[in-house]
Design a protein around this motif. Structure first.
Motif, PDB file in Angstrom:
ATOM      1  N   THR A 188       0.849  -1.319  -0.049  1.00 59.48           N
ATOM      2  CA  THR A 188       0.049   0.066  -0.069  1.00 59.48           C
ATOM      3  C   THR A 188       0.629   1.098   0.031  1.00 59.48           C
ATOM      4  O   THR A 188       0.618   2.362  -0.334  1.00 59.48           O
ATOM      5  N   GLN A 189       2.239   1.164   0.289  1.00 60.72           N
ATOM      6  CA  GLN A 189       2.963   2.390   0.429  1.00 60.72           C
ATOM      7  C   GLN A 189       3.680   2.474  -1.117  1.00 60.72           C
ATOM      8  O   GLN A 189       4.581   3.281  -0.987  1.00 60.72           O
ATOM      9  N   ILE A 190       3.491   1.731  -1.858  1.00 60.43           N
ATOM     10  CA  ILE A 190       4.118   1.898  -3.344  1.00 60.43           C
ATOM     11  C   ILE A 190       3.283   2.928  -3.979  1.00 60.43           C
ATOM     12  O   ILE A 190       2.037   2.357  -4.212  1.00 60.43           O
ATOM     13  N   ILE A 191       3.774   4.240  -4.336  1.00 57.55           N
ATOM     14  CA  ILE A 191       2.684   5.140  -4.807  1.00 57.55           C
ATOM     15  C   ILE A 191       2.474   4.721  -6.410  1.00 57.55           C
ATOM     16  O   ILE A 191       3.776   4.855  -7.071  1.00 57.55           O
ATOM     17  N   ILE A 195       4.539   6.791 -16.662  1.00 61.82           N
ATOM     18  CA  ILE A 195       4.642   8.397 -16.295  1.00 61.82           C
ATOM     19  C   ILE A 195       3.434   8.998 -15.929  1.00 61.82           C
ATOM     20  O   ILE A 195       2.921   9.924 -15.464  1.00 61.82           O
ATOM     21  N   ASP A 196       2.151   7.796 -16.183  1.00 65.52           N
ATOM     22  CA  ASP A 196       0.622   8.436 -15.789  1.00 65.52           C
ATOM     23  C   ASP A 196       0.595   8.489 -13.991  1.00 65.52           C
ATOM     24  O   ASP A 196      -0.239   9.040 -13.771  1.00 65.52           O
ATOM     25  N   ASP A 197       1.762   7.780 -13.622  1.00 63.18           N
ATOM     26  CA  ASP A 197       1.808   8.153 -12.030  1.00 63.18           C
ATOM     27  C   ASP A 197       2.394   9.349 -11.643  1.00 63.18           C
ATOM     28  O   ASP A 197       2.579   9.587 -10.303  1.00 63.18           O
ATOM     29  N   LEU A 198       2.972  10.222 -12.638  1.00 66.55           N
ATOM     30  CA  LEU A 198       3.635  11.273 -12.215  1.00 66.55           C
ATOM     31  C   LEU A 198       2.775  12.334 -11.533  1.00 66.55           C
ATOM     32  O   LEU A 198       3.103  12.822 -10.359  1.00 66.55           O
ATOM     33  N   PRO A 199       1.467  12.524 -11.628  1.00 71.05           N
ATOM     34  CA  PRO A 199       0.777  13.660 -10.538  1.00 71.05           C
ATOM     35  C   PRO A 199       0.679  13.060  -9.245  1.00 71.05           C
ATOM     36  O   PRO A 199       1.023  13.773  -8.332  1.00 71.05           O
ATOM     37  N   VAL A 200       0.745  11.640  -8.974  1.00 69.85           N
ATOM     38  CA  VAL A 200       0.412  11.092  -7.610  1.00 69.85           C
ATOM     39  C   VAL A 200       1.807  11.218  -6.909  1.00 69.85           C
ATOM     40  O   VAL A 200       1.791  11.258  -5.680  1.00 69.85           O
ATOM     41  N   LEU A 201       2.817  11.104  -7.647  1.00 71.98           N
ATOM     42  CA  LEU A 201       4.308  10.896  -7.070  1.00 71.98           C
ATOM     43  C   LEU A 201       4.811  12.270  -6.919  1.00 71.98           C
ATOM     44  O   LEU A 201       5.159  12.783  -5.841  1.00 71.98           O
ATOM     45  N   LEU A 202       4.194  13.403  -7.650  1.00 74.58           N
ATOM     46  CA  LEU A 202       4.584  14.676  -7.144  1.00 74.58           C
ATOM     47  C   LEU A 202       3.794  15.035  -6.012  1.00 74.58           C
ATOM     48  O   LEU A 202       4.452  15.786  -5.073  1.00 74.58           O
ATOM     49  N   ASP A 203       2.264  14.784  -5.861  1.00 75.14           N
ATOM     50  CA  ASP A 203       1.742  15.133  -4.635  1.00 75.14           C
ATOM     51  C   ASP A 203       2.633  14.688  -3.554  1.00 75.14           C
ATOM     52  O   ASP A 203       2.567  15.191  -2.331  1.00 75.14           O
ATOM     53  N   TYR A 204       3.028  13.379  -3.598  1.00 73.77           N
ATOM     54  CA  TYR A 204       3.542  12.588  -2.485  1.00 73.77           C
ATOM     55  C   TYR A 204       4.737  13.201  -1.857  1.00 73.77           C
ATOM     56  O   TYR A 204       5.060  13.528  -0.791  1.00 73.77           O
ATOM     57  N   PHE A 205       5.650  13.452  -3.121  1.00 69.96           N
ATOM     58  CA  PHE A 205       6.911  14.048  -2.414  1.00 69.96           C
ATOM     59  C   PHE A 205       6.973  15.566  -2.074  1.00 69.96           C
ATOM     60  O   PHE A 205       7.637  15.934  -1.217  1.00 69.96           O
ATOM     61  N   ILE A 206       5.914  16.188  -2.781  1.00 73.16           N
ATOM     62  CA  ILE A 206       5.621  17.574  -2.359  1.00 73.16           C
ATOM     63  C   ILE A 206       5.248  17.836  -0.837  1.00 73.16           C
ATOM     64  O   ILE A 206       5.639  18.550  -0.071  1.00 73.16           O
ATOM     65  N   SER A 207       4.284  16.696  -0.529  1.00 74.20           N
ATOM     66  CA  SER A 207       3.738  16.742   0.645  1.00 74.20           C
ATOM     67  C   SER A 207       4.758  16.504   1.870  1.00 74.20           C
ATOM     68  O   SER A 207       4.845  16.834   2.897  1.00 74.20           O
ATOM     69  N   GLN A 208       5.918  15.520   1.352  1.00 77.82           N
ATOM     70  CA  GLN A 208       6.930  15.018   2.509  1.00 77.82           C
ATOM     71  C   GLN A 208       7.773  16.174   2.544  1.00 77.82           C
ATOM     72  O   GLN A 208       8.078  16.435   3.860  1.00 77.82           O
TER      73      GLN A 208
END
Length: 459
Positions: free
Chosen positions: A141-144, A317-330
């Motif tokens: 579940t922690q794999i973004i 690359i479709d995962d780019l939006p959710v990855l950006l949200d995750y790292f920005i939040s971190q």
């Protein structure tokens, strides 16, 4: 030789010793320091006046049941080669070196001993950090990500949790292979047992065998009874990261342990039963590694009972939006900032980038950009690291966007992606493989995108 020439030769020898990039430490027959060069001062954080003319045991402290390799060579008139030694200077700072120690005799009488030392203090600390039991309860579940290629790989990896078969995880550097390994362990029946991880590329050949298999007291100078990684992982999982960096000779010994489920410490006469699941990772194609002699074929077949191919970021690359949200939040939490996201220009640049460093590169790009921000709410083009803005040969430049795209950002990006794929297919007469190479994608990834975007054609 005249006295004048002798003086010149001494000056030359002193100059050479001072400029060498290895530590040189020599003692006389009484164990008092005669020579202590510049590099040795740096390695041991000592001044020459603190060491010269003094006995080793009055300056340095050694671990219990260990002694100075210099004194051992001096007292036993024996050469000592490639022995790791950990000790402390007069301020308690820990130092680890790999030493070559030579006795100096004249007319069969000991007159001195000299040690040539290589500093591995940082390597030793890195090794300890990698060689750890990880208690974090990580799971899939922690794999973004939510893209098709990633979901497919996660489902395959989840099946590996039902058995104790060995697993080989293949993927480019930065794709998150260790996260998959930890998830497999923590969702398997071995979850309550140790998870021990070791990066094979972080260890010199002179150390890795003892780290993997353990040692017994007296196996070599300074050796203590010490369990290896297999014993430490008893009942659990041993992750061997970057397996293709492991020496071929050690691969043969590793294969024997896997086959027989028994390990023998260095210097021991008896074997120890081990129950350990092996998960290995590689950052290159196993077939290429076997062809180039980096990987034994028989070891590959033993480990690749289950093979998990982790996709590169450019293939998901479709995962780019959710990855950006995750790292920005971190990094918002870490830096006490309130960044909402990235500008359209930055998002388009990221979507077109090839990401050779994968998820890790994306994380570092976000971290670097947020370090350059003040009170802005969006990461702008000017916040990006230099190489994204001034990429060599234009590799980071954006394709020209049409002005008639409509809808929300993700809709416009999908339209742009469709246009680029259709244009590339036309340029290559609908040849899938050639088009994929031009786009920097795998054939499978291009076909997935064509299906998602309902693009017909290709051969």
């Amino acid at each position: 030789m005249s006295e004048n020439n002798l003086q010149k030769m001494n000056l030359i020898y002193q100059g050479i010793i001072e400029q060498l990039d290895v530590g040189i430490h020599a003692v006389d027959e009484a164990g008092k320091t005669l020579i202590y060069n510049r590099k040795m001062c740096e390695m041991e954080s000592m001044k020459k006046e603190d060491v010269l003319g003094k006995k080793i045991q009055d300056v340095f402290k050694f671990q219990e049941n260990q002694e100075s390799t210099l004194l051992h060579s001096l007292q036993n008139k024996k050469e000592i080669l490639n022995v790791k030694q950990t000790y402390f200077n007069n301020r308690g700072i820990e130092i680890t070196t790999v030493n070559k120690t030579l006795p100096i005799q004249e007319n069969r009488q000991m007159v001195a001993a000299v040690e040539i030392a290589t500093d591995v203090t940082k390597m030793e600390k890195l090794m300890r950090a990698n060689k750890r039991t990880n208690d974090a309860n990580l799971s899939f579940t922690q794999i973004i990500g939510q893209s098709g290629p990633l979901i497919e790989v996660i489902e395959l990896a989840k099946r590996a949790t039902r058995t104790n078969s060995n697993v080989l995880i293949v993927g480019e550097t930065g794709t998150g292979k260790e996260l998959f390994a930890q998830s497999i362990h923590h969702e398997s029946d071995r979850a309550t047992k140790p998870f021990v991880s070791q990066n094979c590329a972080a260890l010199p050949d002179s150390l890795i065998e003892s780290i993997l298999f353990g040692t017994v007291r007296g196996a070599f100078t300074g050796a203590l009874d010490s369990p290896g990684l297999f014993e430490q992982a008893q009942g659990g999982t041993l992750l061997l990261d970057e397996l293709n960096s492991l020496n071929i000779t050690l691969q043969a010994k590793l294969l024997r342990v896997i086959q027989e489920k028994k390990v023998r410490r260095l210097g021991a006469t008896k074997e120890i039963d081990v129950d350990v699941r092996i998960i290995a990772t590689m950052n290159e194609d196993p077939v290429d590694a076997i062809a180039s002699g980096k990987l034994r074929k028989d070891l590959y077949f033993r480990l690749a009972v289950i093979t998990v191919m982790v996709p590169a970021l450019r293939e998901r690359i479709d995962d780019l939006p959710v990855l950006l949200d995750y790292f920005i939040s971190q990094y918002n939490q870490l830096f006490s900032m309130n960044v909402d996201g990235v500008s359209d220009e930055v998002f388009a640049l990221f979507a077109a980038h090839n990401w050779p460093g994968n998820i890790r590169e994306l994380e570092h790009a976000i971290e670097a950009a947020m370090n350059l921000m003040h009170h802005e709410r969006e990461i702008m083009y000017e916040h990006l690291p230099y190489h994204y803005r001034k990429g060599d040969k234009g590799q980071h430049k954006l394709r020209p966007l049409k002005k008639n795209y409509s809808g929300q950002l993700l809709d416009q990006l999908a339209q742009f992606e469709q246009q680029v794929i259709e244009d590339t297919l036309r340029q290559n007469d609908n040849h899938i493989t050639n088009s994929a190479q031009q786009l920097g994608l795998s054939r499978q990834s291009l076909q997935y995108r064509m299906k998602r975007l309902q693009i017909r054609g290709g051969e």
